[in-house]
Scaffold this motif. Structure first.
Motif, short mmCIF file in Angstrom:
data_model
loop_
_atom_site.label_atom_id
_atom_site.label_comp_id
_atom_site.label_asym_id
_atom_site.label_seq_id
_atom_site.Cartn_x
_atom_site.Cartn_y
_atom_site.Cartn_z
N PRO A 197 41.41 44.59 28.19
CA PRO A 197 42.61 43.77 28.13
C PRO A 197 43.83 44.59 27.76
N VAL A 198 45.00 44.16 28.25
CA VAL A 198 46.25 44.79 27.87
C VAL A 198 47.12 43.74 27.21
N SER A 199 48.25 44.16 26.68
CA SER A 199 49.02 43.31 25.79
C SER A 199 49.52 42.01 26.43
N ASN A 200 49.82 42.01 27.73
CA ASN A 200 50.39 40.80 28.32
C ASN A 200 49.34 39.90 28.94
N GLY A 201 48.05 40.16 28.64
CA GLY A 201 47.01 39.31 29.15
C GLY A 201 46.48 39.75 30.50
N ALA A 202 47.13 40.73 31.12
CA ALA A 202 46.60 41.28 32.36
C ALA A 202 45.43 42.18 32.01
N VAL A 203 44.87 42.85 32.98
CA VAL A 203 43.71 43.69 32.72
C VAL A 203 43.94 45.07 33.30
N ASN A 204 43.33 46.05 32.69
CA ASN A 204 43.45 47.42 33.17
C ASN A 204 42.12 47.83 33.76
N THR A 205 42.13 48.67 34.76
CA THR A 205 40.89 49.08 35.40
C THR A 205 40.96 50.54 35.81
N THR A 206 39.82 51.21 35.76
CA THR A 206 39.78 52.63 36.10
C THR A 206 39.44 52.86 37.56
N ALA A 207 39.06 51.80 38.28
CA ALA A 207 38.78 51.96 39.70
C ALA A 207 39.00 50.64 40.40
N ALA A 208 39.54 50.70 41.60
CA ALA A 208 39.80 49.47 42.34
C ALA A 208 38.48 48.84 42.78
N ALA A 209 38.40 47.51 42.67
CA ALA A 209 37.20 46.81 43.09
C ALA A 209 37.21 46.68 44.62
N SER A 210 36.01 46.41 45.20
CA SER A 210 35.92 46.27 46.64
C SER A 210 34.87 45.23 46.96
N ASN A 211 34.95 44.71 48.20
CA ASN A 211 33.97 43.74 48.67
C ASN A 211 33.87 42.53 47.75
N PHE A 212 34.99 42.12 47.20
CA PHE A 212 34.99 40.95 46.31
C PHE A 212 35.79 39.84 46.95
N ASN A 213 35.19 38.65 47.01
CA ASN A 213 35.87 37.50 47.59
C ASN A 213 35.75 36.32 46.64
N ALA A 231 48.98 35.37 37.33
CA ALA A 231 47.63 35.92 37.15
C ALA A 231 47.10 36.55 38.42
N LEU A 232 47.35 35.91 39.55
CA LEU A 232 46.89 36.44 40.83
C LEU A 232 47.52 37.82 41.11
N LYS A 233 48.81 37.95 40.79
CA LYS A 233 49.48 39.24 40.97
C LYS A 233 48.88 40.30 40.05
N ASP A 234 48.58 39.93 38.80
CA ASP A 234 48.00 40.88 37.86
C ASP A 234 46.61 41.32 38.30
N ILE A 235 45.85 40.40 38.83
CA ILE A 235 44.50 40.74 39.31
C ILE A 235 44.59 41.76 40.44
N LYS A 236 45.52 41.55 41.35
CA LYS A 236 45.68 42.48 42.47
C LYS A 236 46.16 43.84 41.99
N THR A 237 47.11 43.81 41.03
CA THR A 237 47.69 45.07 40.54
C THR A 237 46.71 45.86 39.69
N LYS A 238 46.03 45.17 38.80
CA LYS A 238 45.19 45.86 37.81
C LYS A 238 43.76 46.06 38.28
N TYR A 239 43.24 45.11 39.04
CA TYR A 239 41.86 45.22 39.51
C TYR A 239 41.75 45.74 40.94
N GLY A 240 42.77 45.48 41.72
CA GLY A 240 42.67 45.80 43.14
C GLY A 240 41.99 44.71 43.94
N ASP A 241 41.77 43.55 43.34
CA ASP A 241 41.09 42.44 44.03
C ASP A 241 42.09 41.40 44.51
#
Length: 378
Positions: free
Chosen positions: A30-46, A73-83
């Motif tokens: 977790p990061v301070s604004n409730g978004a999430v941080n990730t070390t690798a972009a996710a793939s094949n996720f629907n 939230a949707l924007k944060d998921i795309k930015t931080k997770y790559g999903d």
């Protein structure tokens, strides 16, 4: 020959790099604004999230900022997770039948993996429909009834009994002796009555249809048989009518109502200090970092939008984090995953724990001298 060996070695190294890259696991923090941080972009996720919310009609005052929070939230998921998460928005038009039609379309035609909704009527109506599909059901309403109808549901709102009891206890602590309840018909009606009666056994109650904007008959009865304060549950249009007609009829009993978005929104605040003095509401808190971000991204927004926006944000984030742990995206797995999610909600809470109700830290405020001041429950 040397060139051939070098080419072979280079090919092996490249193959190892590719294999290594494919084997990398995503680490979430977790990061301070409730978004999430990730070390690798996710793939094949629907993930398809069906959102059954009012963007028009009398309940849009809550639905629109909720959906803005979901979009954040949707924007944060795309930015931080790559999903990419597909949010399928359907307008209930503030009508329960429209909500049912929308949910069936989302489940049967669009094949949504999750259904999210709000308000008592749609929540009660949709719970068994979503259960038929064995899907996660996420809702925000005062009633626990959808949880009883659907064991794969998550609740993101306080309970009517708890909040009405707090309002009654505050009135009692002020030395009030008599109380009337003006409560909308619905599944939160009786729990609120039970809560008020536990503090004031002789309380008098008056019910009204949620769509009613004429409270004169009820208020006239209260004027002829005065009480010290009134406990009310309903929706924004109901409270606009109550405050307007209280002033019109000269009813002076203090208004104790909930929640704050319904009974103390911008339209009601415009009534002025005299009409609002002594009003007590219940609400829940939003983390300052989210509040600052929302107001920055939505210039001109009212602070009353913060709670529904943060709630919408959290609904999407909990849904997403649960789906990441559940390849089949089935209800049983996603409910269990939500309970274990390592996520700091943007509404102040202690998470789900072992239950299915988000443990919100609610607060009560009283309007005194033009300001809302926190009041403690005795």
């Amino acid at each position: 020959m040397k060139d051939a060996k070098e080419l072979i070695i280079t090919g092996v190294i490249l193959a190892l790099i590719v294999i290594s890259g494919c084997a990398t696991k995503t680490t979430v923090a977790p990061v301070s604004n409730g978004a999430v941080n990730t070390t690798a972009a996710a793939s094949n996720f629907n993930l398809k999230v069906g959102v059954v919310y009012p963007s028009t009609g009398s309940l849009a005052f809550y639905g629109v900022p909720s959906m803005k929070g979901m979009e954040m939230a949707l924007k944060d998921i795309k930015t931080k997770y790559g999903d990419e998460v597909a949010a399928l928005f359907e307008d209930t038009k503030s009508d329960n039948k429209e909500a049912v039609t929308a949910a069936r379309k989302l489940l049967d035609v669009d094949e949504a993996d999750v259904i999210i909704t709000a308000f008592t009527g749609p929540s009660v109506a949709l719970a068994p429909i979503v259960l038929e599909k064995n899907k996660l059901f996420v809702y925000a309403a005062l009633t626990p009834k959808p949880m009883e109808a659907n064991q794969y549901s998550l609740k993101f709102f306080p309970n009517a009994y708890d909040e009405c009891k707090k309002l009654a206890a505050i009135g009692k602590s002020k030395g009030y002796k008599t109380v009337a309840g003006i409560i909308a018909q619905g599944d939160f009606n009786q729990p609120c009555k039970d809560a008020v009666s536990s503090e004031f056994p002789s309380a008098k109650f008056y019910d009204f249809p949620p769509g009613s904007n004429d409270m004169r008959d009820i208020l006239t009865k209260i004027k002829n048989d005065p009480v010290d304060f009134i406990v009310s549950l309903g929706y924004e249009q109901n409270f606009i009518a109550i405050f307007t007609q209280k002033k019109e009829l000269g009813v002076t009993a203090a208004e104790y109502c909930g929640n704050k978005n319904d009974c103390f929104g911008d339209k009601i605040q415009s009534f002025g200090e005299d009409a609002l003095e002594g009003t007590v509401t219940f609400d829940y808190s939003v983390r300052p970092s989210f509040a600052d971000r929302y107001m920055s991204e939505n210039p001109g927004a009212s602070k009353t939008e913060l709670n529904p926006a943060a709630e919408g944000y959290d609904m999407i984030m909990y849904t997403y984090l649960s789906a990441k742990q559940c390849p089949k995206k089935d209800g049983p797995c996603m409910v269990a995953a939500a309970q274990k999610a390592d996520y700091e909600s943007q509404v102040v809470s202690n998470g789900f724990g072992d239950g299915r109700v988000l443990k919100l830290e609610t607060l009560n405020e009283e309007y005194i001298g033009g300001k809302m001041i926190e009041v403690k429950v005795p």
